[in-house]
Design a protein around this motif. Structure first.
Motif, PDB file in Angstrom:
ATOM      1  N   MET A 181       0.878  -0.993   0.054  1.00 49.48           N
ATOM      2  CA  MET A 181       0.057  -0.025   0.016  1.00 49.48           C
ATOM      3  C   MET A 181       0.949   1.259   0.138  1.00 49.48           C
ATOM      4  O   MET A 181       1.735   1.470   0.878  1.00 49.48           O
ATOM      5  CB  MET A 181      -0.914  -0.021   1.113  1.00 49.48           C
ATOM      6  CG  MET A 181      -1.855   1.257   1.462  1.00 49.48           C
ATOM      7  SD  MET A 181      -3.167   0.819   2.607  1.00 49.48           S
ATOM      8  CE  MET A 181      -2.646  -0.545   3.644  1.00 49.48           C
ATOM      9  N   VAL A 182       0.603   2.164  -1.066  1.00 54.25           N
ATOM     10  CA  VAL A 182       1.573   3.242  -0.855  1.00 54.25           C
ATOM     11  C   VAL A 182       1.112   4.259  -0.112  1.00 54.25           C
ATOM     12  O   VAL A 182       0.034   4.600   0.171  1.00 54.25           O
ATOM     13  CB  VAL A 182       1.380   3.887  -2.560  1.00 54.25           C
ATOM     14  CG1 VAL A 182       2.358   5.112  -2.824  1.00 54.25           C
ATOM     15  CG2 VAL A 182       1.689   2.976  -3.612  1.00 54.25           C
ATOM     16  N   GLY A 183       2.244   4.917   0.567  1.00 53.58           N
ATOM     17  CA  GLY A 183       1.975   6.024   1.544  1.00 53.58           C
ATOM     18  C   GLY A 183       1.724   5.805   2.985  1.00 53.58           C
ATOM     19  O   GLY A 183       1.535   6.386   3.725  1.00 53.58           O
ATOM     20  N   ALA A 184       1.460   4.266   2.965  1.00 51.49           N
ATOM     21  CA  ALA A 184       0.903   3.623   4.466  1.00 51.49           C
ATOM     22  C   ALA A 184       2.282   3.711   5.079  1.00 51.49           C
ATOM     23  O   ALA A 184       3.392   3.041   4.569  1.00 51.49           O
ATOM     24  CB  ALA A 184       0.441   2.564   4.314  1.00 51.49           C
ATOM     25  N   ILE A 185       2.404   3.907   6.395  1.00 50.30           N
ATOM     26  CA  ILE A 185       3.519   3.691   7.157  1.00 50.30           C
ATOM     27  C   ILE A 185       3.261   2.383   8.015  1.00 50.30           C
ATOM     28  O   ILE A 185       2.295   2.495   9.001  1.00 50.30           O
ATOM     29  CB  ILE A 185       3.843   4.745   8.225  1.00 50.30           C
ATOM     30  CG1 ILE A 185       4.488   5.927   7.105  1.00 50.30           C
ATOM     31  CG2 ILE A 185       5.075   4.211   9.006  1.00 50.30           C
ATOM     32  CD1 ILE A 185       4.975   7.202   7.883  1.00 50.30           C
ATOM     33  N   VAL A 186       3.729   1.339   7.944  1.00 51.38           N
ATOM     34  CA  VAL A 186       3.482   0.060   8.612  1.00 51.38           C
ATOM     35  C   VAL A 186       4.093   0.092   9.970  1.00 51.38           C
ATOM     36  O   VAL A 186       5.284   0.310  10.053  1.00 51.38           O
ATOM     37  CB  VAL A 186       3.649  -1.199   7.726  1.00 51.38           C
ATOM     38  CG1 VAL A 186       3.454  -2.661   8.606  1.00 51.38           C
ATOM     39  CG2 VAL A 186       3.124  -1.083   6.443  1.00 51.38           C
ATOM     40  N   SER A 232      13.991  -7.338  14.078  1.00 53.79           N
ATOM     41  CA  SER A 232      14.300  -8.202  15.138  1.00 53.79           C
ATOM     42  C   SER A 232      14.866  -7.660  16.476  1.00 53.79           C
ATOM     43  O   SER A 232      14.894  -8.216  17.566  1.00 53.79           O
ATOM     44  CB  SER A 232      15.287  -9.477  14.738  1.00 53.79           C
ATOM     45  OG  SER A 232      16.494  -8.939  14.112  1.00 53.79           O
ATOM     46  N   SER A 233      15.456  -6.384  16.075  1.00 50.91           N
ATOM     47  CA  SER A 233      16.160  -5.688  17.240  1.00 50.91           C
ATOM     48  C   SER A 233      14.848  -4.890  18.025  1.00 50.91           C
ATOM     49  O   SER A 233      15.236  -4.180  19.245  1.00 50.91           O
ATOM     50  CB  SER A 233      17.045  -4.515  16.933  1.00 50.91           C
ATOM     51  OG  SER A 233      16.642  -3.771  16.155  1.00 50.91           O
ATOM     52  N   GLY A 234      13.793  -4.737  17.521  1.00 53.02           N
ATOM     53  CA  GLY A 234      12.743  -4.262  18.323  1.00 53.02           C
ATOM     54  C   GLY A 234      12.558  -2.729  17.849  1.00 53.02           C
ATOM     55  O   GLY A 234      11.804  -2.007  18.485  1.00 53.02           O
ATOM     56  N   VAL A 235      13.475  -2.205  16.936  1.00 52.88           N
ATOM     57  CA  VAL A 235      13.301  -0.786  16.437  1.00 52.88           C
ATOM     58  C   VAL A 235      12.711  -0.705  14.791  1.00 52.88           C
ATOM     59  O   VAL A 235      13.246  -1.597  14.082  1.00 52.88           O
ATOM     60  CB  VAL A 235      14.680  -0.253  16.675  1.00 52.88           C
ATOM     61  CG1 VAL A 235      14.551   1.314  16.009  1.00 52.88           C
ATOM     62  CG2 VAL A 235      15.326  -0.092  18.198  1.00 52.88           C
ATOM     63  N   HIS A 236      11.817   0.207  15.000  1.00 52.60           N
ATOM     64  CA  HIS A 236      11.137   0.229  13.466  1.00 52.60           C
ATOM     65  C   HIS A 236      12.268   0.818  12.689  1.00 52.60           C
ATOM     66  O   HIS A 236      13.130   1.734  13.042  1.00 52.60           O
ATOM     67  CB  HIS A 236      10.187   1.187  13.713  1.00 52.60           C
ATOM     68  CG  HIS A 236       9.264   1.286  12.429  1.00 52.60           C
ATOM     69  ND1 HIS A 236       9.725   1.898  11.306  1.00 52.60           N
ATOM     70  CD2 HIS A 236       8.184   0.598  11.870  1.00 52.60           C
ATOM     71  CE1 HIS A 236       8.916   1.883  10.165  1.00 52.60           C
ATOM     72  NE2 HIS A 236       7.847   1.087  10.629  1.00 52.60           N
ATOM     73  N   PRO A 237      12.422   0.384  11.356  1.00 58.82           N
ATOM     74  CA  PRO A 237      13.277   0.978  10.422  1.00 58.82           C
ATOM     75  C   PRO A 237      13.307   2.323  10.203  1.00 58.82           C
ATOM     76  O   PRO A 237      14.411   2.714  10.139  1.00 58.82           O
ATOM     77  CB  PRO A 237      13.207   0.079   9.237  1.00 58.82           C
ATOM     78  CG  PRO A 237      12.405  -1.106   9.584  1.00 58.82           C
ATOM     79  CD  PRO A 237      11.844  -0.830  10.734  1.00 58.82           C
ATOM     80  N   LEU A 238      12.104   2.797  10.145  1.00 61.94           N
ATOM     81  CA  LEU A 238      11.936   4.418   9.996  1.00 61.94           C
ATOM     82  C   LEU A 238      12.732   5.305  11.256  1.00 61.94           C
ATOM     83  O   LEU A 238      13.294   6.156  11.286  1.00 61.94           O
ATOM     84  CB  LEU A 238      10.750   4.707   9.719  1.00 61.94           C
ATOM     85  CG  LEU A 238      10.208   4.396   8.428  1.00 61.94           C
ATOM     86  CD1 LEU A 238       8.615   4.822   8.441  1.00 61.94           C
ATOM     87  CD2 LEU A 238      10.940   5.051   7.244  1.00 61.94           C
ATOM     88  N   LYS A 239      12.426   4.620  12.348  1.00 63.80           N
ATOM     89  CA  LYS A 239      12.753   5.208  13.543  1.00 63.80           C
ATOM     90  C   LYS A 239      14.397   5.124  13.688  1.00 63.80           C
ATOM     91  O   LYS A 239      15.237   5.843  14.026  1.00 63.80           O
ATOM     92  CB  LYS A 239      12.146   4.612  14.892  1.00 63.80           C
ATOM     93  CG  LYS A 239      12.738   5.459  16.179  1.00 63.80           C
ATOM     94  CD  LYS A 239      11.938   4.748  17.448  1.00 63.80           C
ATOM     95  CE  LYS A 239      10.554   5.089  17.395  1.00 63.80           C
ATOM     96  NZ  LYS A 239       9.824   4.535  18.682  1.00 63.80           N
ATOM     97  N   PHE A 240      14.918   4.100  13.484  1.00 60.86           N
ATOM     98  CA  PHE A 240      16.492   3.655  13.298  1.00 60.86           C
ATOM     99  C   PHE A 240      17.123   4.713  12.107  1.00 60.86           C
ATOM    100  O   PHE A 240      18.135   5.519  12.647  1.00 60.86           O
ATOM    101  CB  PHE A 240      16.732   2.239  12.721  1.00 60.86           C
ATOM    102  CG  PHE A 240      18.447   2.156  12.673  1.00 60.86           C
ATOM    103  CD1 PHE A 240      18.979   1.971  13.875  1.00 60.86           C
ATOM    104  CD2 PHE A 240      18.820   1.918  11.615  1.00 60.86           C
ATOM    105  CE1 PHE A 240      20.371   1.537  13.745  1.00 60.86           C
ATOM    106  CE2 PHE A 240      20.269   1.683  11.390  1.00 60.86           C
ATOM    107  CZ  PHE A 240      20.944   1.512  12.603  1.00 60.86           C
ATOM    108  N   ALA A 241      16.310   4.876  11.006  1.00 68.55           N
ATOM    109  CA  ALA A 241      16.945   5.912  10.004  1.00 68.55           C
ATOM    110  C   ALA A 241      16.683   7.170  10.615  1.00 68.55           C
ATOM    111  O   ALA A 241      17.812   7.971  10.302  1.00 68.55           O
ATOM    112  CB  ALA A 241      16.045   5.717   8.664  1.00 68.55           C
ATOM    113  N   LEU A 242      15.737   7.732  11.345  1.00 67.05           N
ATOM    114  CA  LEU A 242      15.866   8.918  11.917  1.00 67.05           C
ATOM    115  C   LEU A 242      16.915   9.197  12.837  1.00 67.05           C
ATOM    116  O   LEU A 242      17.422  10.173  12.850  1.00 67.05           O
ATOM    117  CB  LEU A 242      14.317   9.151  12.482  1.00 67.05           C
ATOM    118  CG  LEU A 242      14.058  10.784  13.332  1.00 67.05           C
ATOM    119  CD1 LEU A 242      14.561  11.730  12.421  1.00 67.05           C
ATOM    120  CD2 LEU A 242      13.169  10.588  14.192  1.00 67.05           C
TER     121      LEU A 242
END
Length: 193
Positions: free
Chosen positions: A1-6, A11-21
């Motif tokens: 789904m485009v534009g949705a943030i899942v 596995s480390s418990g951190v969302h990839p977007l939060k890690f990127a931020l």
């Protein structure tokens, strides 16, 4: 789904977007650490124009701190599914962040009126550093305002609520970081100017 943030986590418990931020924040910290270190080194070399900082930097600092308070209130409103308050607080955050940028522009105008320039034959390194520090911070603040606008639009589309907090959580972290960075820069410039 485009534009949705899942709301998935690694596995480390951190969302990839939060890690990127957090990687972005660390890189910004390193950049400003380099700028402020260069400021100190260059100041010690001499030929440093002494001038008073624009008075409205104090007001601008207050505006940004207050905007951070409203951003946190928006996050709390989202956690409680109070979407009307969420929208109001995000609009207030946007307004105060924009007022901060306008204030910074006016501070630059004040510097120009006092013959403190960026670059060129009339420029002194002290003025150039001030323009760079405030300008690069202003650029990042503009990206934060765009981020807030995206979250606000998502709020109007009912995509920010207690079961979908990732957008506003990331935005809140980034906005608080920008506020904290500005307070650091303001104190640095006040103490080292």
């Amino acid at each position: 789904m485009v534009g949705a943030i899942v709301q998935k986590q690694t596995s480390s418990g951190v969302h990839p977007l939060k890690f990127a931020l957090w990687l972005i924040i660390i890189s910004i910290i390193m950049m400003f650490a380099a700028f402020t270190s260069a400021y100190i080194v260059r100041k010690e070399e001499g030929n440093w124009l002494e001038f008073d900082l624009p008075n409205n930097l104090v007001i601008n600092t207050g505006l940004l701190v207050l905007s951070s308070v409203f951003m946190q209130l928006a996050y709390f409103a989202a956690k409680k599914d109070n979407l009307n308050q969420l929208k109001i607080y995000l609009v207030l955050t946007l307004a105060l962040g924009t007022a901060f940028l306008i204030g910074q522009w006016e501070a630059w105008g004040d510097l120009v009126n006092r013959k403190v320039f960026f670059g060129g034959s009339d420029a002194n390194p002290s003025g150039s550093f001030l323009y760079v520090l405030t300008g690069v911070h202003g650029f990042h603040l503009i990206t934060g305002l765009i981020f807030i606008l995206i979250v606000l639009i998502s709020g109007f589309r009912f995509k920010v609520h207690s079961k979908n907090l990732l957008r506003i959580e990331l935005c809140t972290i980034y906005w608080h970081f920008l506020g904290g960075l500005w307070v650091y820069l303001y104190l640095f410039l006040t103490l080292n100017h």
